[in-house]
Design an enzyme around this catalytic site. Structure first.
Site, mmCIF file in Angstrom:
data_model
loop_
_atom_site.group_PDB
_atom_site.id
_atom_site.type_symbol
_atom_site.label_atom_id
_atom_site.label_comp_id
_atom_site.label_asym_id
_atom_site.label_seq_id
_atom_site.Cartn_x
_atom_site.Cartn_y
_atom_site.Cartn_z
ATOM 1 N N SER A 183 0.815 -1.227 0.000
ATOM 2 C CA SER A 183 0.000 0.000 0.000
ATOM 3 C C SER A 183 0.841 1.267 0.000
ATOM 4 C CB SER A 183 -0.926 0.029 1.220
ATOM 5 O OG SER A 183 -1.779 -1.091 1.240
ATOM 6 N N THR A 184 2.118 1.131 0.330
ATOM 7 C CA THR A 184 2.965 2.312 0.495
ATOM 8 C C THR A 184 4.235 2.262 -0.357
ATOM 9 O OG1 THR A 184 3.990 1.275 2.442
ATOM 10 C CG2 THR A 184 2.133 2.751 2.834
ATOM 11 N N SER A 185 4.284 1.323 -1.297
ATOM 12 C CA SER A 185 5.438 1.196 -2.182
ATOM 13 C C SER A 185 4.990 1.531 -3.602
ATOM 14 C CB SER A 185 5.999 -0.234 -2.103
ATOM 15 O OG SER A 185 7.203 -0.343 -2.819
ATOM 16 N N CYS A 226 -3.744 1.779 -9.709
ATOM 17 C CA CYS A 226 -4.032 1.819 -8.270
ATOM 18 C C CYS A 226 -5.298 2.630 -8.084
ATOM 19 C CB CYS A 226 -2.887 2.443 -7.483
ATOM 20 S SG CYS A 226 -3.297 2.632 -5.712
ATOM 21 N N ASN A 253 -6.898 3.311 -5.295
ATOM 22 C CA ASN A 253 -6.843 4.219 -4.155
ATOM 23 C C ASN A 253 -6.127 5.512 -4.515
ATOM 24 O OD1 ASN A 253 -8.066 3.191 -1.574
ATOM 25 N ND2 ASN A 253 -6.882 1.381 -2.129
ATOM 26 N N LYS A 295 -4.860 -9.780 -9.029
ATOM 27 C CA LYS A 295 -5.051 -9.887 -7.594
ATOM 28 C C LYS A 295 -5.776 -11.202 -7.302
ATOM 29 C CE LYS A 295 -3.444 -5.717 -6.936
ATOM 30 N NZ LYS A 295 -2.037 -5.559 -6.494
ATOM 31 N N SER A 329 -2.349 -8.429 -2.042
ATOM 32 C CA SER A 329 -1.647 -7.539 -2.966
ATOM 33 C C SER A 329 -0.152 -7.703 -2.762
ATOM 34 C CB SER A 329 -2.060 -6.085 -2.712
ATOM 35 O OG SER A 329 -1.355 -5.203 -3.562
ATOM 36 N N HIS A 339 -4.024 -7.613 2.137
ATOM 37 C CA HIS A 339 -4.139 -6.157 2.228
ATOM 38 C C HIS A 339 -4.826 -5.764 3.536
ATOM 39 C CE1 HIS A 339 -5.291 -2.044 1.004
ATOM 40 N NE2 HIS A 339 -4.328 -2.146 0.107
ATOM 41 N N MET A 343 -7.831 -2.843 -1.935
ATOM 42 C CA MET A 343 -7.315 -2.074 -3.052
ATOM 43 C C MET A 343 -8.503 -1.454 -3.796
ATOM 44 S SD MET A 343 -5.900 -5.209 -2.433
ATOM 45 C CE MET A 343 -6.087 -6.355 -3.802
#
Length: 392
Positions: A67-69, A104, A106, A274, A305, A310, A314
């Protein structure tokens, strides 16, 4: 001792929905990285801090989760029908790979605010107060996204009282519509079936819905692999056997969907498809300690993910959930009760989310005009990122 000076690249660190990423204007990147290629990939890997065998991304902007890469590159669109071109790169944590194969959902919510704040949307399209409609061309999947960004006194409104499970603090609501979300040539079901039979070595025979809406996604029944669908992250992510099983399911499904030719290629295509498992509603307690009542949701969904469960959902997978729920006979629809519907509320590890889509059967093929959800976004930091000048 040899040393290479660091270079500065203008960038913005943003949250979009339940993800975070580093946003760039295409024109701000070094010239060699303004086009697709290994130089651009190496630059983004160094910004994020990958590949990292420790899987912490300490020496970069990544947060050591899928979620942060993430990275985003935006430019003013050359099309009169769109305001901004949006390119998304999912950066592997432990491998030297930037996966450009999907979107993505989000971070899609953050594209409109960034585009407005950085002069990528014509001023005439931005009201003094109200909603600015930002027309986004999603370059990875060649699809249109329409974002409704709240504006106050000519500026993007970021704060508000909209709450999104998986995000700690409230913010301003941004409605995001994914237009004609089926990937490729509009084949929502790549195999032509609502439910396929999979035979995965080491796992066995499974029923699966293979859908291509929002992002290619594989849905299986939770009960078929020994789960309820109410599991939280640690139950799955601490179980190496479970992670290996889900990766095998993902790899064999990718071949069936025509995304790769052989299961050995799946390791280099981590972002898509996914894999998710679904089940009927049950009461459970979310990761934040918030009770989720079965009576308040239509079904349970858990999705993986980049090889891990997750923490929420997502955004693109939520589009796939909305599309599959709207089509009677898919595993998602059956888990939700099997009725015809235009919206569904599903439970995920952090709480619940409502998404909507309307399905129509046209000339024997299912079609989704649009899928809609609400998200929020906020600038966390802006300025420059620094990387060693010999990184790319």
């Amino acid at each position: 001792m040899a040393s290479t000076p660091q270079i500065k690249i203008p960038a913005t660190y943003m949250r979009g929905g339940t993800s975070k990423g580093v946003f760039f204007k295409l024109s701000d990147l070094p010239s060699v990285a303004q086009k697709a290629g290994p130089e651009r990939d190496r630059l983004l890997l160094r910004v994020i801090g990958s590949p990292d065998p420790y899987e912490k991304q300490i020496d970069g902007m990544g947060g050591a989760t899928s979620s942060t890469s993430k990275t985003v590159i935006l430019s003013k669109s050359e099309s009169s029908e769109h305001d901004v071109d949006y390119l998304f790169g999912q950066v592997s944590i432990d491998k030297p790979v930037v996966d450009w194969s999907g979107n993505c959902g989000n971070l899609s919510a953050a594209v409109g605010p960034f585009a407005i704040a950085n002069g990528l949307v014509e001023a005439a399209r931005i009201p003094e107060n109200g909603l600015a409609e930002v027309r986004i061309w999603q370059v990875n999947i060649q699809k249109t996204i329409v974002s409704q960004v709240p504006i106050v006194n000519g500026q993007v409104q970021e704060t508000g009282d909209f709450e999104l499970d998986g995000v700690t603090f409230p913010a301003a609501e941004i409605a995001v519509a994914f237009m004609d979300p089926a990937d490729g040539e509009g084949a929502i079901f790549p195999t032509g079936n609502l439910i396929d039979d999979l035979d995965v070595p080491g796992v066995g025979k499974l029923k699966a819905t293979l859908i291509n809406a929002g992002i290619p996604t594989v849905f299986i029944n939770a009960a078929d692999v020994g789960y309820t669908g109410a599991e939280l992250q640690d139950v799955i992510n601490s179980d190496s056997r479970a992670l290996k099983m889900f990766e095998a399911i993902r790899a064999y499904s990718a071949v069936r969907m025509g995304l790769i030719n052989d299961v050995s290629e799946a390791a280099h295509r981590q972002h898509t498809p996914k894999v998710a498992f679904v089940g009927p509603p049950v009461d459970y307690v979310s990761s934040s300690g918030k009770p989720v009542q079965a009576a308040d949701i239509d079904l349970l969904v858990r999705a993986l993910s980049m090889g891990k469960l997750h923490h929420a959902m997502m955004g693109t997978a939520a589009v796939a959930i909305a599309a599959a729920a709207a089509i009677e006979g898919t595993l998602v629809n059956l888990a939700a009760g099997g009725d015809k519907r235009q919206a569904v509320t599903f439970g995920h590890p952090s709480g619940s989310l409502r998404v909507g889509a309307e399905a129509n059967l046209v000339d024997g093929r299912w079609q989704i005009d649009q899928a809609i959800m609400s998200r929020s976004a906020r600038v966390l930091m802006e300025g420059v990122v620094r990387i060693p000048g010999d990184s790319f």
